[in-house]
Structure formats: C-alpha cells, structure tokens
Design an enzyme around this catalytic site. Structure first.
Site, short mmCIF file in Angstrom:
data_model
loop_
_atom_site.label_atom_id
_atom_site.label_comp_id
_atom_site.label_asym_id
_atom_site.label_seq_id
_atom_site.Cartn_x
_atom_site.Cartn_y
_atom_site.Cartn_z
N HIS A 122 0.83 -1.20 0.00
CA HIS A 122 0.00 0.00 0.00
C HIS A 122 0.87 1.25 0.00
CE1 HIS A 122 0.87 -0.66 4.28
NE2 HIS A 122 0.65 0.64 4.47
N ASP A 157 0.48 5.09 1.68
CA ASP A 157 -0.29 5.60 2.81
C ASP A 157 -1.35 6.64 2.41
OD1 ASP A 157 1.06 4.08 4.75
OD2 ASP A 157 2.65 5.59 4.92
N HIS A 191 4.79 0.20 0.24
CA HIS A 191 5.52 -0.58 1.23
C HIS A 191 4.65 -1.71 1.77
CE1 HIS A 191 3.56 2.72 3.42
NE2 HIS A 191 3.49 1.90 4.48
N ARG A 200 4.20 6.72 14.08
CA ARG A 200 4.30 7.27 12.72
C ARG A 200 3.77 8.68 12.64
NH1 ARG A 200 1.12 4.71 7.79
NH2 ARG A 200 -0.02 6.69 7.68
#
Length: 292
Positions: free
Chosen positions: A98, A100, A254, A269
């Site tokens: 995917h 983000d 990623h 994150r």
C-alpha cells in the site's frame, strides 16, 4: 557531529543516512540535505536516534502539515502521531502492499516511522520504487496507463469488519467512512519535485480504474499489483531499536512483513500531507510540471 553521509542500500531504492541527530532541530542546510537524500533514494533510514514524540512530530512538521489518522490511536504527548502496536491480541492487518492514505484528495508526501519496541526477529518492512516499476513497463502500456484515473477507497483499506475498524469502534469508523468518500487519482503520477512519472495505484486502497469494465480493471490492476513486487524495485529493511524510516509516499509502496507474532512490535508514525496528484499530460494550459 560527524559529517552528513548517505550510503545507498540498492541501486534502485533506499539509503542509510548518517552524521545527523534528529533529536536536535536541523538548520536549513541539514534539512535540504535530508530532502535531497529522500528525493534521490525514495526511502531513507536513520539509525540509533533517540527522540521524544514531540521531537518526532516537530521534525516531520518541517516538511509540511501533518495528517491525523481517523482510526489509529494517537500518541498522548503528540496526537498528530499515531501508534502501530501489534501483538497476539492485536494482530496487524496492514500486511499488504500500500501507499499511505491515498483515500484523500491530497495524499501524504511522506511518512516517518520510528521503532519503539521490536520483536526478537522479523517485522521487517519492504519498499518498492514506483518510478522504476513504471519505467520497466512497455512504452505502449505506459502511454495507455497515463491517460487513466483510478478510484481510491477508504472502505477498501479499512473495511467495517477489519481489525483496525474494530479497534477504533463502530462510531469512529462510521464517522471516518462518511468523511472519506472515494476519490479519483491518476494511475500514473508526475512527481511534483522531480518531474518523474511513476505508478500511483496500490492494493490497499485502489479499487478500480475509471472508465473500464470491472473485469478489465481487475486484470490491469492485478497485473500491476504483482509487477511492483519484482525484486529489482525493492529494498528490505531489518529494523533495529530506535531506527527511523522516512519515505516519499508519492513514489513508493511498502509492505509490513507479518512474521513475528505472538511477539510485540510498536512503531510511532508521523504522516506529512502532500499535494493533489496529477499527470503532466493533463495539466491545465500554461501550468508546467516540475523539471525532471
């Protein structure tokens, strides 16, 4: 402080950056060096960094406004960050390729992930270079894809029955679903800083290609979802305590490897908002793309 240095990990993607302490506020020269390394290598890694959540947030904010995720729990000291805390009672559901937050009109330009607690082994993350994946396609297919748009859907990545939705609760998920209707993005995106083209579809959020029958769309997307996994486009990062990964969300996908349960893995994150994706061929008259 040691001299700023960049050590590439593969010829295509990934580099380790040394000679910099992210717990300190970077000057403009250091910030420019970090940005240049990111643009050159798509994902950069910093080792042995000891930063607080506030320092993590403030470093990310030097690159743009921060996105607050509608479902994941925030970090109390810096709510703009969110926590990925996976273990046997909260298994991960992001073990798919995917990019983000492509379910919004202005998807992130970058994400910055900090390792807080790692399993004894496993829990690696893999990144793929979408410019390299695009350039490996035939010229005829590249031209065809460049005229297409695709639907990116929050509900595909975060279904009601999913682990993240369940953790957030039905009310919070329903609110996020209502606030994030499907959006259209070009299948091929021109990078706003480098001017290079790359694929901008991902298994996590891309539901279908506009204007094609469902079987046609599925065939093309499934081919591309498989294509981007070629080893030539990839870098695999074996996490160490207090390491940081900083990736360009506009040109990468990623995959978080789910091989460490029942052990625990905790990451924080920060997500930096970006611009609305475009392709150079469809810019309004008089508007120029970035120079490649």
């Amino acid at each position: 402080m040691a001299k700023f240095q960049v050590t590439p990990l593969t010829p295509t993607i990934g580099a380790v950056v040394g000679g910099i302490d992210l717990s300190q506020r970077l000057d403009e020269g250091q910030l420019a060096e970090v940005r240049a390394a990111l643009l050159a290598h798509q994902v950069i890694f910093f080792e042995d960094q000891h930063i607080t959540p506030v320092q993590h947030r403030d470093f990310a904010a030097r690159f743009g406004a921060l996105h607050t995720h509608p479902l994941y729990p925030g970090v109390p000291e810096a709510p703009e960050l969110f926590i990925l805390d996976n273990h046997k009672d909260n298994p991960t559901d992001n073990d798919s390729w995917h990019t983000d937050v492509t379910f919004i009109q202005t998807p992130p330009m970058a994400s910055i992930l900090y390792a807080k607690h790692l399993p004894p082994s496993g829990g690696d993350t893999i990144w793929s270079n979408m410019r390299a994946a695009y350039e490996a396609l035939s010229p005829t297919f590249r031209e065809f894809l460049s005229g297409l748009d695709a639907v990116h859907d929050f509900a595909r990545g975060f279904p009601q029955q999913g682990i993240v939705a369940a953790g957030a609760g039905a009310e919070k998920h329903a609110k996020a679903l209502a606030e994030n209707p499907p959006v259209l993005h070009p299948v091929v995106r021109t990078h706003p800083e480098t001017g290079e083209d790359g694929l901008f579809i991902n298994y996590g959020f891309t539901d279908r290609i506009k204007g094609l029958r469902r079987k046609e769309s599925d065939a093309i997307l499934n081919m591309l979802f498989e294509h981007i996994q070629k080893p030539e486009f990839l870098v695999r990062w074996r996490w160490k305590d207090n390491a940081i990964a900083f990736w360009d969300n506009r040109v990468t996908q990623h995959y978080a490897v789910n091989d460490y349960l029942p052990h625990r893995r905790i990451m924080n994150r920060a997500t930096v908002l970006g611009d609305r994706p475009y392709h150079r061929s469809r810019l309004p008259a008089g508007v120029k793309a970035a120079a490649a």
